[in-house]
Design a protein around this motif. Structure first.
Motif, PDB file in Angstrom:
ATOM      1  N   THR A 126     -11.681 -13.449  14.477  1.00 42.19           N
ATOM      2  CA  THR A 126     -12.256 -14.059  13.278  1.00 42.19           C
ATOM      3  C   THR A 126     -13.500 -13.305  12.819  1.00 42.19           C
ATOM      4  N   LEU A 127     -14.243 -12.773  13.764  1.00 44.16           N
ATOM      5  CA  LEU A 127     -15.467 -12.032  13.421  1.00 44.16           C
ATOM      6  C   LEU A 127     -15.171 -10.614  12.940  1.00 44.16           C
ATOM      7  N   GLY A 128     -13.906 -10.219  12.935  1.00 39.79           N
ATOM      8  CA  GLY A 128     -13.526  -8.922  12.377  1.00 39.79           C
ATOM      9  C   GLY A 128     -13.637  -7.762  13.342  1.00 39.79           C
TER      10      GLY A 128
ATOM     11  N   GLY B 134     -21.747 -13.392  18.024  1.00 38.55           N
ATOM     12  CA  GLY B 134     -21.972 -12.702  16.757  1.00 38.55           C
ATOM     13  C   GLY B 134     -23.125 -11.725  16.837  1.00 38.55           C
TER      14      GLY B 134
ATOM     15  N   ARG C 297     -22.129  -9.021  14.458  1.00 39.92           N
ATOM     16  CA  ARG C 297     -21.430  -9.818  13.442  1.00 39.92           C
ATOM     17  C   ARG C 297     -22.188 -11.121  13.173  1.00 39.92           C
TER      18      ARG C 297
ATOM     19  N   VAL D  77     -23.722 -12.237  10.464  1.00 43.69           N
ATOM     20  CA  VAL D  77     -23.415 -12.886   9.183  1.00 43.69           C
ATOM     21  C   VAL D  77     -22.099 -13.664   9.281  1.00 43.69           C
ATOM     22  N   GLN D  78     -21.086 -13.031   9.842  1.00 46.68           N
ATOM     23  CA  GLN D  78     -19.784 -13.689   9.975  1.00 46.68           C
ATOM     24  C   GLN D  78     -19.889 -14.921  10.888  1.00 46.68           C
TER      25      GLN D  78
ATOM     26  N   THR E 244     -21.574 -17.809   9.014  1.00 43.15           N
ATOM     27  CA  THR E 244     -20.636 -18.415   8.065  1.00 43.15           C
ATOM     28  C   THR E 244     -19.636 -19.312   8.783  1.00 43.15           C
ATOM     29  N   LEU E 245     -19.142 -18.859   9.915  1.00 45.39           N
ATOM     30  CA  LEU E 245     -18.180 -19.641  10.677  1.00 45.39           C
ATOM     31  C   LEU E 245     -18.804 -20.947  11.171  1.00 45.39           C
TER      32      LEU E 245
ATOM     33  N   SER F  22     -13.353 -20.088  17.093  1.00 46.13           N
ATOM     34  CA  SER F  22     -13.064 -20.310  15.674  1.00 46.13           C
ATOM     35  C   SER F  22     -11.988 -21.356  15.452  1.00 46.13           C
TER      36      SER F  22
END
Length: 259
Positions: free
Chosen positions: A33-35, A119, A124, A126-127, A130-131, A243
């Protein structure tokens, strides 16, 4: 940079990790989910989400029987582990060779802290923020039962095993307005017929994991608890603290309508 895990250990990384091994299914899904598609190189055989990773990433054994040599071959910059789901001996052995970030989660706040920590150490932030915002928004829409319902959450049969009061599952039950009848016990205790009969249980949740409960298992418990409502429950929604929490409140609302 120096990061702190949930065991209050300090982990020092010179650069954001380029090769990550995850030893926890719910945290593997979080990394996705965090890319971190390119960064994650190794996962366990129980890391089934996402399915593309399950098919294509190197598997490093199970959560309880980690293949140390396979991990060494991957030469990770970072390993993500969990205090409960992984064996202390495995984690300690890995700590001697690699940076290991360990989570320790019993509450929703612990889960938020974990997501923020993962994160941060993976670059990560920012991601992750947001999550966390999305998950909090979802739980704000959770509609718990108005009066606590005495409930038992089963994770295993032969022997029967349930979720105790110091588990993340217990926390999710509490937030749903479900009173864990075995909340006075710790971790995942075995319970017998006499304990079940005397529990006052009015609702039984049969988890899809780690034991894959199905409808065929309901009859045996119905005999032991003739006055209880028995439902199948998605174990990932109750016990995955990454997530997957973004989807959990909507699922809980649907489940509670059945209860």
């Amino acid at each position: 940079m120096v990061f702190t895990d949930q065991l209050h250990r300090k982990i020092t990384l010179a650069n954001p990790p380029g090769k990550i091994v995850s030893l926890v299914p719910s945290q593997t899904e979080l990394l996705y989910t965090l890319g971190l598609e390119k960064e994650v190189t190794g996962i366990t055989k129980f890391c089934v989400h996402p399915s593309t990773w399950f098919k294509n990433k190197t598997r490093v054994g199970g959560t309880k029987n980690v293949q140390l040599d396979t991990i060494r071959q991957l030469a990770p910059d970072l390993i993500i582990a969990n205090k409960e789901e992984n064996l202390a001996t495995d984690v300690q052995a890995l700590m001697e060779e690699f940076p290991v970030w360990v989570s320790d989660i019993q509450s929703l706040e612990d889960a938020y802290e974990m997501i923020a920590g993962v994160g941060a150490i993976t670059g990560r932030e920012v991601q992750a923020t947001t999550l966390i915002t999305d998950i909090k928004s979802g739980f704000a829409q959770l509609r718990p039962l108005p009066a606590p319902v005495p409930t038992a959450y089963f994770i295993w049969r032969n022997p029967w095993m349930v979720a105790g009061g110091d588990t993340f599952i217990h926390e999710m039950m509490r937030m749903c307005g479900l009173q864990n009848v075995f909340g006075n016990l710790q971790r995942y205790p075995e319970v017998d017929a006499a304990q079940l009969a005397g529990s006052g249980c009015k609702l039984v949740l049969l988890s899809s994991e780690p034991y894959p409960f199905r409808e065929k298992h309901m009859a045996a418990l119905q005999e032991l608890l003739p006055d209880a409502r028995i439902l199948l429950a998605d174990g990932e929604m109750f016990s995955w603290y990454g997530s997957r929490l973004r989807e959990a409140p909507a699922y809980f609302n649907q489940l509670l309508q059945q209860a």
